[in-house]
Structures are given as structure tokens and as C-alpha cells.
Design a protein around this motif. Structure first.
Motif, mmCIF file in Angstrom:
data_model
loop_
_atom_site.group_PDB
_atom_site.id
_atom_site.type_symbol
_atom_site.label_atom_id
_atom_site.label_comp_id
_atom_site.label_asym_id
_atom_site.label_seq_id
_atom_site.Cartn_x
_atom_site.Cartn_y
_atom_site.Cartn_z
ATOM 1 N N GLU A 173 51.079 43.568 42.640
ATOM 2 C CA GLU A 173 52.335 43.566 41.891
ATOM 3 C C GLU A 173 52.087 43.383 40.402
ATOM 4 O OE1 GLU A 173 55.645 44.139 42.849
ATOM 5 O OE2 GLU A 173 54.507 44.964 44.532
ATOM 6 N N ARG A 174 51.112 42.536 40.041
ATOM 7 C CA ARG A 174 50.767 42.375 38.625
ATOM 8 C C ARG A 174 50.171 43.666 38.064
ATOM 9 N NH1 ARG A 174 49.808 36.659 39.904
ATOM 10 N NH2 ARG A 174 47.749 37.138 40.762
ATOM 11 N N LEU A 175 49.392 44.372 38.879
ATOM 12 C CA LEU A 175 48.849 45.660 38.448
ATOM 13 C C LEU A 175 49.975 46.664 38.185
ATOM 14 C CD1 LEU A 175 46.596 47.789 38.042
ATOM 15 C CD2 LEU A 175 46.583 48.090 40.540
ATOM 16 N N ILE A 176 50.939 46.732 39.078
ATOM 17 C CA ILE A 176 52.057 47.655 38.911
ATOM 18 C C ILE A 176 52.864 47.297 37.661
ATOM 19 C CG2 ILE A 176 54.238 48.428 39.928
ATOM 20 C CD1 ILE A 176 52.871 48.054 42.692
ATOM 21 N N ALA A 177 53.081 45.998 37.438
ATOM 22 C CA ALA A 177 53.790 45.567 36.231
ATOM 23 C C ALA A 177 53.001 45.941 34.975
ATOM 24 C CB ALA A 177 54.037 44.067 36.278
ATOM 25 N N HIS A 178 51.681 45.846 35.039
ATOM 26 C CA HIS A 178 50.826 46.222 33.907
ATOM 27 C C HIS A 178 50.944 47.716 33.640
ATOM 28 C CE1 HIS A 178 46.753 45.197 31.791
ATOM 29 N NE2 HIS A 178 47.552 45.901 31.017
ATOM 30 N N PHE A 179 50.911 48.518 34.682
ATOM 31 C CA PHE A 179 51.102 49.962 34.528
ATOM 32 C C PHE A 179 52.451 50.255 33.878
ATOM 33 C CE2 PHE A 179 47.590 51.303 37.340
ATOM 34 C CZ PHE A 179 47.248 52.504 36.735
ATOM 35 N N GLU A 180 53.490 49.564 34.322
ATOM 36 C CA GLU A 180 54.820 49.812 33.772
ATOM 37 C C GLU A 180 54.860 49.504 32.277
ATOM 38 O OE1 GLU A 180 59.486 48.901 34.915
ATOM 39 O OE2 GLU A 180 57.912 47.561 35.659
ATOM 40 N N ARG A 181 54.293 48.355 31.879
ATOM 41 C CA ARG A 181 54.265 48.003 30.452
ATOM 42 C C ARG A 181 53.498 49.051 29.646
ATOM 43 N NH1 ARG A 181 52.843 42.941 32.528
ATOM 44 N NH2 ARG A 181 50.698 43.198 31.766
ATOM 45 N N ALA B 8 40.954 44.914 39.337
ATOM 46 C CA ALA B 8 40.370 44.429 38.089
ATOM 47 C C ALA B 8 39.937 45.597 37.203
ATOM 48 C CB ALA B 8 39.186 43.517 38.387
ATOM 49 N N ILE B 9 39.361 46.634 37.809
ATOM 50 C CA ILE B 9 38.928 47.803 37.034
ATOM 51 C C ILE B 9 40.138 48.493 36.389
ATOM 52 C CG2 ILE B 9 37.978 50.143 37.227
ATOM 53 C CD1 ILE B 9 36.107 49.013 39.417
ATOM 54 N N LEU B 10 41.174 48.725 37.171
ATOM 55 C CA LEU B 10 42.349 49.414 36.651
ATOM 56 C C LEU B 10 43.029 48.601 35.556
ATOM 57 C CD1 LEU B 10 43.799 50.845 39.981
ATOM 58 C CD2 LEU B 10 42.801 52.155 38.098
ATOM 59 N N GLY C 248 41.573 46.412 33.635
ATOM 60 C CA GLY C 248 40.691 46.450 32.477
ATOM 61 C C GLY C 248 40.854 47.742 31.701
ATOM 62 N N MET C 249 40.981 48.865 32.410
ATOM 63 C CA MET C 249 41.214 50.156 31.758
ATOM 64 C C MET C 249 42.520 50.132 30.973
ATOM 65 S SD MET C 249 40.087 52.777 34.807
ATOM 66 C CE MET C 249 40.956 54.121 34.004
ATOM 67 N N LEU C 250 43.568 49.633 31.604
ATOM 68 C CA LEU C 250 44.857 49.583 30.929
ATOM 69 C C LEU C 250 44.787 48.706 29.680
ATOM 70 C CD1 LEU C 250 47.234 49.211 34.023
ATOM 71 C CD2 LEU C 250 47.044 51.204 32.525
ATOM 72 N N ALA C 251 44.126 47.567 29.813
ATOM 73 C CA ALA C 251 44.000 46.667 28.660
ATOM 74 C C ALA C 251 43.239 47.325 27.518
ATOM 75 C CB ALA C 251 43.306 45.375 29.085
ATOM 76 N N SER C 252 42.218 48.141 27.844
ATOM 77 C CA SER C 252 41.443 48.814 26.798
ATOM 78 C C SER C 252 42.260 49.886 26.095
ATOM 79 C CB SER C 252 40.179 49.430 27.405
ATOM 80 O OG SER C 252 40.480 50.584 28.165
ATOM 81 N N PHE C 253 43.235 50.467 26.780
ATOM 82 C CA PHE C 253 44.084 51.490 26.172
ATOM 83 C C PHE C 253 45.162 50.877 25.280
ATOM 84 C CE2 PHE C 253 43.383 54.139 30.260
ATOM 85 C CZ PHE C 253 42.125 54.499 29.805
ATOM 86 N N GLU C 254 45.597 49.665 25.623
ATOM 87 C CA GLU C 254 46.752 49.078 24.938
ATOM 88 C C GLU C 254 46.569 48.911 23.432
ATOM 89 O OE1 GLU C 254 49.106 46.580 28.357
ATOM 90 O OE2 GLU C 254 47.188 45.780 27.641
ATOM 91 N N PRO C 255 45.416 48.451 22.910
ATOM 92 C CA PRO C 255 45.270 48.360 21.448
ATOM 93 C C PRO C 255 45.401 49.712 20.767
ATOM 94 C CG PRO C 255 43.588 47.071 22.552
ATOM 95 C CD PRO C 255 44.271 47.885 23.603
ATOM 96 N N LYS C 256 44.905 50.769 21.418
ATOM 97 C CA LYS C 256 45.023 52.112 20.853
ATOM 98 C C LYS C 256 46.488 52.527 20.791
ATOM 99 C CE LYS C 256 40.504 53.704 22.504
ATOM 100 N NZ LYS C 256 40.103 52.401 23.094
#
Length: 250
Positions: free
Chosen positions: A187-195, A230-232, A234-242
Motif C-alpha cells: 500500500e505504501r508502494l502504491i501511494a508512492h506511485f500515486e505521488r 524496495a527496488i521500485l 528506490g527507483m521512484l525516489a531517484s526520479f522525484e528530485p528530477k
């Protein structure tokens, strides 16, 4: 005959039950088949003398029952959840017969707790509640009168789970399956994708279409592992600053 350990990891969840007698009947059905975990989501009345009377000796199941405010809380820590429904839902997985689903549910019980979720006696489970579960299961009742009492429905699946466990008919899980991510991690992963999708402009929150339900269905079907989550993320977090930097340029 040795008690199947997998049954100890089956969590029976009753969402918004309105009749305390049905809670007691469900507890009795559970204990006769070796199930012990009962979770109640916002019951109308509990504890109750009627529930105790209908439990007919399964008072330990009632005494150890947990009462929570939401289905999300009831599913915390589970690695698989199956919604019991007699209706076809557009955005959920195609329902399977209880006898067919029991082998897979018990196999996932080797990884952690598995929830079997039942809805209110009158209205059943909402679409939102069904979509929180990775599987949909149904009982092959008479289509002209498919209205099972809540306690009877619990008895049917409890029997199927026990029979499957005793016969050793567990469904094989994918060979590469590692530690399955619990409900709250997904659920936290899905919320991260949504953000991330909103921040990137890919998802318009005013016109969300069905992106989030489809993501939830995808991850439920895939039974994602902790490491994959965790991988997904991490990928999302790396995209967010961009995304933030591009946004500031306009």
C-alpha cells in the motif's frame, strides 16, 4: 492426526458485521476447523452475550478476537488477502471457487498470515474493500438464491482450508518467490506511485481514471516481494528530485 500449522496463519476478517450472533457462529465454525485468528472491523455490537451463546464453546476465539476500525488495519501484516464475494467486480481479479483457492491461500500461509475477508450481512464488501484484497473467492451457491448466512459462509471456507491442508494439496508458488511483501508495504508502494505520477503530470488527480485500482490489481496478481518493493520505491525516489527540478524550471 497432526493439526496443520498453516491453519494457524489464517486470519478471518469480518467487516462491519451487524448481528452479534453471526460473530459467534463464525467463531464456532472457525474453531471446529482449527482456525483461531478472528478480526472484526467496526462491529455494530461486540462483545455480546448473543455472540458468546452462538459460539457454543468457542469462547476463546471471541476472547482473543481483535477489533479494529478499518479493513486496512485488519490486513496489516498479511501476505495475501482473499475477498469473499458473490458478485463480479470490474476491477478485481476474477473470482475462484473456494475449493480451488484454498490450496494457494495455504501456500501463502507458509510465508505469513493470510486473511479471508467477509463483508456486512446486508451489503457485503464494498468495491474499495474488495480491491484491497489480492484475490476474490466465491462459493458455488444456487444462483437463484446465493444468500449464505455469514456463519455458514465462514464454515464453508474453513472446511475447504482444513480439507486441503490435511490432504496436502497446496498449490505450488513460483520458484523464485522470496519473502512476500506484507499488505502495508504494498500500500505504501502504491501511494508512492500515486505521488510520483501526480508530480510528473502523468496522473491528473481530478481525472484519475482507474490507474490506481489497476496498479493495485497488478501488484496483487504479482505477489511482489519485499526486495522488489524496495527496488521500485528506490527507483521512484531517484526520479522525484528530477521531477522537482523540472517543475522549478517553468
Amino acid at each position: 492426526m497432526t493439526e496443520p500449522l498453516a491453519l494457524r496463519r489464517i486470519r478471518v476478517v469480518l467487516s462491519r458485521p451487524s448481528h452479534p450472533g453471526n460473530i459467534g457462529a463464525a467463531a464456532r465454525a472457525m474453531k471446529t476447523m482449527g482456525l483461531h485468528q478472528l478480526v472484526l472491523v467496526s462491529p455494530k455490537e461486540f462483545p455480546s452475550a448473543e455472540a458468546t451463546a452462538r459460539a457454543s464453546g468457542a469462547t476463546d476465539v471471541l476472547e482473543n478476537a481483535r477489533v479494529v476500525d478499518s479493513l486496512e488495519e485488519a490486513l496489516a501484516g498479511t501476505v495475501m488477502a482473499a475477498a469473499f464475494t458473490s458478485r463480479i467486480r470490474e476491477m478485481c481479479a476474477a473470482p475462484r471457487w473456494a475449493s480451488e483457492a484454498s490450496g494457494e491461500l495455504l501456500s501463502f500461509a507458509g510465508q505469513g498470515d493470510v486473511a479471508i475477508v467477509f463483508g456486512n450481512e446486508t451489503f457485503g464488501l464494498s468495491n474499495e474493500e474488495v480491491m484491497l484484497c489480492q484475490r476474490a473467492v466465491t462459493i458455488p451457491a444456487n444462483p437463484e438464491y446465493a444468500s449464505l448466512n455469514l456463519g455458514a459462509a465462514v464454515q464453508v471456507i474453513a472446511y475447504e482450508l482444513r480439507r486441503t491442508a490435511l490432504e496436502g494439496r497446496l498449490a505450488p508458488l513460483p520458484q523464485a518467490l522470496g519473502e512476500v511483501a506484507p499488505h502495508e508495504d504494498v500500500e505504501r508502494l502504491i501511494a508512492h506511485f500515486e505521488r510520483a505520477m501526480i508530480a510528473s503530470g502523468f496522473l491528473d488527480p481530478d481525472k484519475p481514471r482507474r490507474l490506481i485500482p489497476r496498479l493495485r490489481r497488478l501488484f496483487g496478481r504479482a505477489a511482489v516481494e519485499r526486495e522488489e518493493v524496495a527496488i521500485l520505491r528506490g527507483m521512484l525516489a531517484s526520479f522525484e528530485p528530477k521531477v522537482d527540478r523540472n517543475t522549478r524550471d517553468f
